[in-house]
Enzyme design. Structure first.
Site, PDB file in Angstrom:
ATOM      1  N   HIS A 122     -45.543   0.292   5.166  1.00 18.79           N
ATOM      2  CA  HIS A 122     -44.600  -0.842   5.459  1.00 18.79           C
ATOM      3  C   HIS A 122     -44.165  -1.534   4.429  1.00 18.79           C
ATOM      4  CE1 HIS A 122     -44.013  -4.574   7.823  1.00 18.79           C
ATOM      5  NE2 HIS A 122     -43.779  -4.114   8.714  1.00 18.79           N
ATOM      6  N   ASP A 199     -54.214  -1.623   4.198  1.00 18.98           N
ATOM      7  CA  ASP A 199     -53.462  -2.475   5.208  1.00 18.98           C
ATOM      8  C   ASP A 199     -54.264  -2.006   6.805  1.00 18.98           C
ATOM      9  OD1 ASP A 199     -51.611  -3.327   7.302  1.00 18.98           O
ATOM     10  OD2 ASP A 199     -50.103  -2.762   5.924  1.00 18.98           O
ATOM     11  N   GLN A 202     -52.727  -1.719  11.754  1.00 15.96           N
ATOM     12  CA  GLN A 202     -52.191  -0.951  12.979  1.00 15.96           C
ATOM     13  C   GLN A 202     -53.717  -0.069  13.115  1.00 15.96           C
ATOM     14  OE1 GLN A 202     -49.805  -0.525  14.863  1.00 15.96           O
ATOM     15  NE2 GLN A 202     -48.298  -1.605  13.498  1.00 15.96           N
ATOM     16  N   LYS A 225     -51.141  -8.209  16.507  1.00 11.86           N
ATOM     17  CA  LYS A 225     -51.384  -6.870  16.911  1.00 11.86           C
ATOM     18  C   LYS A 225     -52.865  -6.483  17.496  1.00 11.86           C
ATOM     19  CE  LYS A 225     -48.310  -5.548  13.022  1.00 11.86           C
ATOM     20  NZ  LYS A 225     -47.023  -5.254  13.825  1.00 11.86           N
ATOM     21  N   CYS A 363     -39.516  -1.194   9.631  1.00  8.46           N
ATOM     22  CA  CYS A 363     -39.865  -1.808   8.508  1.00  8.46           C
ATOM     23  C   CYS A 363     -40.249  -0.742   7.213  1.00  8.46           C
ATOM     24  CB  CYS A 363     -40.674  -3.092   8.426  1.00  8.46           C
ATOM     25  SG  CYS A 363     -40.229  -4.533   9.593  1.00  8.46           S
TER      26      CYS A 363
END
Ligand code: PMP
Length: 405
Positions: A122, A199, A202, A225, A363
């Site tokens: 991303h 990261d 998700q 999220k 993104c």
């Protein structure tokens, strides 16, 4: 027993019609909807306890502070961090990565050093590192990916060298849902004396994460999220590293004493939490975690895996559909194109049928470039999605095909 109908009822926004059609929400990778348990908690907090934290001696301030710190504790246990002060509240994944790029970069990155990012990141796990490299005259290097969006791990290992200071990789790529082999990435980096940021934007809403067993140095994620509020996120960092790096922003709350001659910074985690934190957001994260745990993280993962398989099989039965990121190692998202039909057209027609999907680059422009396209349609799922949602998506896509035939 995982009961999707019961879960769905906890999310009031899902019970509505869009253009006269029952809403089918397939954009949870962009943001998840919120259960009434989280919404009610926020409302209750504002109605009974709200006051600025770490500031007052009065009852409400003390209670607010207690709730905020309890939330830190909940997050700590949720990702199995070793110390509560390893949990820094930020405004989201983006700020968590920027914080790391700045503070870690100031301390550890010098001219000629290298930072490694994956090709499928991303933008928020690319640009902060690029900015650091500009600032320090360091070099940004890219871990290549194959035609399915899976990282080329052997190539990655060859890129590691004495100059590699940090590797920044997503746990799960947002544009495809591909799960990266982060344990292997972390172990190889550590063998090279390189730090790792994962990261997890998700990941945490789909599977149990254990930062101690992963042994990552930093792990970032966003509240919005994972069924909590927006404007709140988390940076986990190993205590000894966080203690060793300078603060990211200056202001109230991050200091011990201030004079015009010299300021002494606060201890962890406050050193990294300048200004009034989004304490209500933090409380919403704790409630969202409680909600996920009441359903069961393992149960969520098992259910979503089955749903993804159902969706993948159903979509692949459509003539001339191409799925980007077609691999077994993925989670809760399908990125695709119908042959010859622009992703915006597909998305707009689906919208008129009450089906919310994402279109565009997600993104992740370098990922799209890698696939040789300018965007995809992305249907992404959460624990509240059902097979009926997938059937509606399938019927919608058949309508799109018919219109463009
Ligand atoms: N990383 C990944 C993998 C993401 O999916 C997102 C959000 N789409 C981000 C980072 C940025 O998250 P936020 O906008 O909440 O800071």
């Amino acid at each position: 027993m995982f009961d999707v109908e019961k879960i769905k009822k906890d999310f009031p926004i899902l019970d509505q019609e869009i253009y006269g059609k029952k809403l089918v929400y397939l954009d949870s990778a962009a943001t998840t909807q919120k259960p009434k348990q989280v919404i009610n908690e926020v409302s209750k907090f504002y109605s009974s306890l709200n006051s600025n934290i770490h500031r007052g001696v009065h009852y409400l301030s003390i209670k607010s502070t207690e709730e905020y710190e309890k939330s830190r504790d909940t997050v700590c246990k949720f990702i199995n961090a070793k110390h509560t002060e390893e949990i820094i509240f930020t405004k989201g994944t983006t700020e968590a990565v920027n914080l790391t790029a700045y503070s870690f970069g100031e301390r550890f990155v010098n001219e000629g050093d290298e930072i490694l990012v994956a090709k499928t990141e991303h933008h928020s796990n690319i640009v902060p590192w690029q900015m650091l490299c500009y600032r320090k005259n360091a070099v940004l290097k890219v871990i290549p990916a194959d035609e399915n969006g899976e990282l080329k791990i052997n190539e990655y290992k060859k890129l590691l060298n004495p100059k590699t200071k940090l590797v920044a990789v997503a746990h799960i790529a947002n544009s495809t849902g591909v799960i990266n082999p982060i344990k292997e990435i972390i172990d190889a980096a550590h063998n090279n004396g390189t730090y790792v940021l994962i990261d997890g934007a998700q990941a945490v809403q789909h599977k149990q994460v254990d930062v101690q067993s992963l042994d990552c140095d930093f792990y970032a994620f966003s509240g919005h999220k994972m069924f909590a509020e927006t404007g709140i996120g988390v940076l986990y960092g190993k205590k000894e590293i966080l203690e060793d790096i300078p603060p990211y922003q200056g202001g109230g709350d991050m200091i011990k004493t201030v004079s015009f001659e010299k300021t002494e910074y606060a201890d962890l985690p406050y050193k990294f939490e300048a200004g009034t934190s989004n304490y209500v957001g933090a409380i919403s994260i704790a409630k969202a975690i409680e909600y996920m745990q009441s359903v069961g993280l393992d149960e969520i993962e098992i259910y979503e895996k089955k749903l993804l398989k159902y969706a993948t099989d159903k979509l692949l039965s459509i003539d001339k559909i191409k799925i980007y990121g077609q691999t077994e190692k993925k989670i809760s998202a399908i990125s695709f194109l119908l042959n010859g039909i622009h992703h915006y057209d597909t998305g707009m027609i689906l919208d008129k049928l009450g089906i919310a999907v994402r279109t565009g680059t997600h993104c992740a422009e370098p990922t799209m470039k890698h696939f040789g396209i300018d965007g995809t349609v992305r249907a992404s799922f959460a624990m509240y999605n059902t097979k009926e949602d997938i059937d509606k998506l399938y019927e919608g896509l058949m309508r799109v095909k018919k219109m463009f035939a």
